[in-house]
Scaffold this motif. Structure first.
Motif, PDB file in Angstrom:
ATOM      1  N   THR A   1      -8.274   3.135 -11.488  1.00 11.49           N
ATOM      2  CA  THR A   1      -7.476   2.171 -10.733  1.00 11.49           C
ATOM      3  C   THR A   1      -8.005   0.758 -10.941  1.00 11.49           C
ATOM      4  O   THR A   1      -9.204   0.554 -11.141  1.00 11.49           O
ATOM      5  N   THR A   2      -7.117  -0.190 -10.858  1.00  8.60           N
ATOM      6  CA  THR A   2      -7.500  -1.590 -11.012  1.00  8.60           C
ATOM      7  C   THR A   2      -8.307  -2.051  -9.804  1.00  8.60           C
ATOM      8  O   THR A   2      -9.245  -2.824  -9.932  1.00  8.60           O
ATOM      9  N   TYR A   3      -7.923  -1.546  -8.638  1.00  8.25           N
ATOM     10  CA  TYR A   3      -8.512  -2.056  -7.405  1.00  8.25           C
ATOM     11  C   TYR A   3      -9.537  -1.092  -6.832  1.00  8.25           C
ATOM     12  O   TYR A   3      -9.269   0.111  -6.728  1.00  8.25           O
ATOM     13  N   GLN A   4     -10.701  -1.619  -6.504  1.00  6.46           N
ATOM     14  CA  GLN A   4     -11.757  -0.828  -5.874  1.00  6.46           C
ATOM     15  C   GLN A   4     -11.912  -1.314  -4.443  1.00  6.46           C
ATOM     16  O   GLN A   4     -12.336  -2.436  -4.213  1.00  6.46           O
TER      17      GLN A   4
ATOM     18  N   SER B   1       0.826  -1.214   0.000  1.00  6.21           N
ATOM     19  CA  SER B   1       0.000   0.000   0.000  1.00  6.21           C
ATOM     20  C   SER B   1       0.858   1.261   0.000  1.00  6.21           C
ATOM     21  O   SER B   1       2.081   1.200   0.058  1.00  6.21           O
ATOM     22  N   HIS B   2       0.200   2.408  -0.045  1.00  4.90           N
ATOM     23  CA  HIS B   2       0.896   3.694  -0.185  1.00  4.90           C
ATOM     24  C   HIS B   2      -0.020   4.817   0.300  1.00  4.90           C
ATOM     25  O   HIS B   2      -1.120   4.564   0.765  1.00  4.90           O
ATOM     26  N   LYS B   3       0.437   6.052   0.194  1.00  4.90           N
ATOM     27  CA  LYS B   3      -0.379   7.246   0.395  1.00  4.90           C
ATOM     28  C   LYS B   3      -1.140   7.282   1.735  1.00  4.90           C
ATOM     29  O   LYS B   3      -2.347   7.527   1.769  1.00  4.90           O
TER      30      LYS B   3
ATOM     31  N   ILE C   1      -7.489   9.974   1.013  1.00  8.41           N
ATOM     32  CA  ILE C   1      -8.834   9.395   0.940  1.00  8.41           C
ATOM     33  C   ILE C   1      -8.803   8.343  -0.161  1.00  8.41           C
ATOM     34  O   ILE C   1      -8.969   8.636  -1.346  1.00  8.41           O
ATOM     35  N   CYS C   2      -8.565   7.101   0.275  1.00  9.26           N
ATOM     36  CA  CYS C   2      -8.236   6.019  -0.653  1.00  9.26           C
ATOM     37  C   CYS C   2      -9.234   5.908  -1.812  1.00  9.26           C
ATOM     38  O   CYS C   2      -8.849   5.724  -2.962  1.00  9.26           O
ATOM     39  N   MET C   3     -10.535   6.036  -1.495  1.00  4.99           N
ATOM     40  CA  MET C   3     -11.545   5.797  -2.528  1.00  4.99           C
ATOM     41  C   MET C   3     -11.699   6.982  -3.486  1.00  4.99           C
ATOM     42  O   MET C   3     -12.480   6.898  -4.435  1.00  4.99           O
ATOM     43  N   ASP C   4     -10.968   8.065  -3.268  1.00  2.00           N
ATOM     44  CA  ASP C   4     -10.913   9.098  -4.301  1.00  2.00           C
ATOM     45  C   ASP C   4     -10.371   8.481  -5.589  1.00  2.00           C
ATOM     46  O   ASP C   4     -10.737   8.889  -6.693  1.00  2.00           O
ATOM     47  N   CYS C   5      -9.460   7.522  -5.426  1.00  2.00           N
ATOM     48  CA  CYS C   5      -8.887   6.856  -6.596  1.00  2.00           C
ATOM     49  C   CYS C   5      -9.410   5.435  -6.765  1.00  2.00           C
ATOM     50  O   CYS C   5      -9.737   5.020  -7.859  1.00  2.00           O
ATOM     51  N   HIS C   6      -9.480   4.710  -5.644  1.00  2.00           N
ATOM     52  CA  HIS C   6      -9.865   3.296  -5.729  1.00  2.00           C
ATOM     53  C   HIS C   6     -11.380   3.145  -5.692  1.00  2.00           C
ATOM     54  O   HIS C   6     -11.944   2.596  -4.759  1.00  2.00           O
ATOM     55  N   ASN C   7     -12.052   3.676  -6.706  1.00  2.00           N
ATOM     56  CA  ASN C   7     -13.514   3.529  -6.766  1.00  2.00           C
ATOM     57  C   ASN C   7     -13.916   3.060  -8.155  1.00  2.00           C
ATOM     58  O   ASN C   7     -13.112   3.044  -9.079  1.00  2.00           O
TER      59      ASN C   7
END
Ligand code: HEC
Ligand code: HEC
Length: 158
Positions: free
Chosen positions: A61-64, A44-46, A50-56
């Motif tokens: 992103t590949t991962y939600q 993981s990183h960052k 707010i993880c789900m800003d990207c992981h949604n």
């Protein structure tokens, strides 16, 4: 309590096997940290973002992630690695344990498995020192850093 713990471990194991089987059709088995965080994991990183800003679902992103966030030491700045999150049906570690999620070596946790019921759950954090912290109200979203570190203190534990 022991029975419930055992049952939830079985659930995790079953989910783990399902993920493994689901992915085993690909050429190579994925790293075990692909679908959810584990103690000691470093993928993981960052921290604190707010993880789900990207992981949604609508992002590239590949991962939600369904549940994701970060945990800090009492200074609320240094990441706290390797604790465990428990999700309960009632406040302050009462009722039943719905699911558990390990925090990785970077102080982050994440999963693409639907481990929270639609109505939410009561998070309980157990640090490596044995320190226990309960969220007093229902968490209705798994996007934990959307509040923690923004409108509320970062999640922290000893
Ligand atoms: C600014 C966008 C952004 C933010 C915010 C973000 N990520 Fe990511 N993350 C990515 C991208 C892009 C990748 C590359 C893989 C992909 O496309 O999903 C990635 C990959 C990962 C991976 C590696 C998955 C693997 O095994 O290959 C993990 C784990 C991860 N992120 C966790 C998190 C966590 C936890 C948070 C919040 C603390 C977070 N990310 C916040 C964009 C972001
Ligand atoms: C809607 C905002 C909100 C969301 C989303 C949220 N929390 Fe909380 N959380 C709070 C508030 C408010 C408190 C109590 C005051 C405080 O400690 O900041 C709290 C307290 C906590 C605590 C106890 C105090 C601490 O910092 O250790 C833990 C643990 C916790 N939350 C974990 C989580 C987890 C895990 C998630 C994601 C599944 C989550 N929270 C999502 C608002 C939120």
């Amino acid at each position: 309590m022991t029975m419930k713990k055992t049952r939830s471990l079985f659930t995790l194991l079953a989910v783990g096997i399902m993920i493994w089987e689901g992915c085993s059709k690909k050429e190579e088995p994925p790293p075990s940290t692909e679908g959810y965080s584990v103690n000691g994991g470093t993928t993981s990183h960052k921290n604190g973002s707010i993880c789900m800003d990207c992981h949604n679902a609508s992002a590239t992103t590949t991962y939600q992630w369904v549940v994701a966030g970060s945990v800090y030491k009492p200074d609320q700045t240094t990441p706290a690695p390797n604790g465990i999150l428990f999700f309960w049906t009632k406040a302050n570690g009462t009722g039943d344990i719905i699911s558990t999620l390990e925090i990785d070596a970077n102080g982050n946790f994440f999963t693409n498995v639907s481990i929270l019921p639609g109505l939410g759950a009561y998070p309980q954090l157990r640090g490596v020192s044995g320190d226990v912290k309960n969220m007093p109200v229902l968490a209705t979203t798994g996007n934990c850093n959307s509040c923690h570190g923004v409108t509320d203190d970062p999640i922290w534990v000893n």
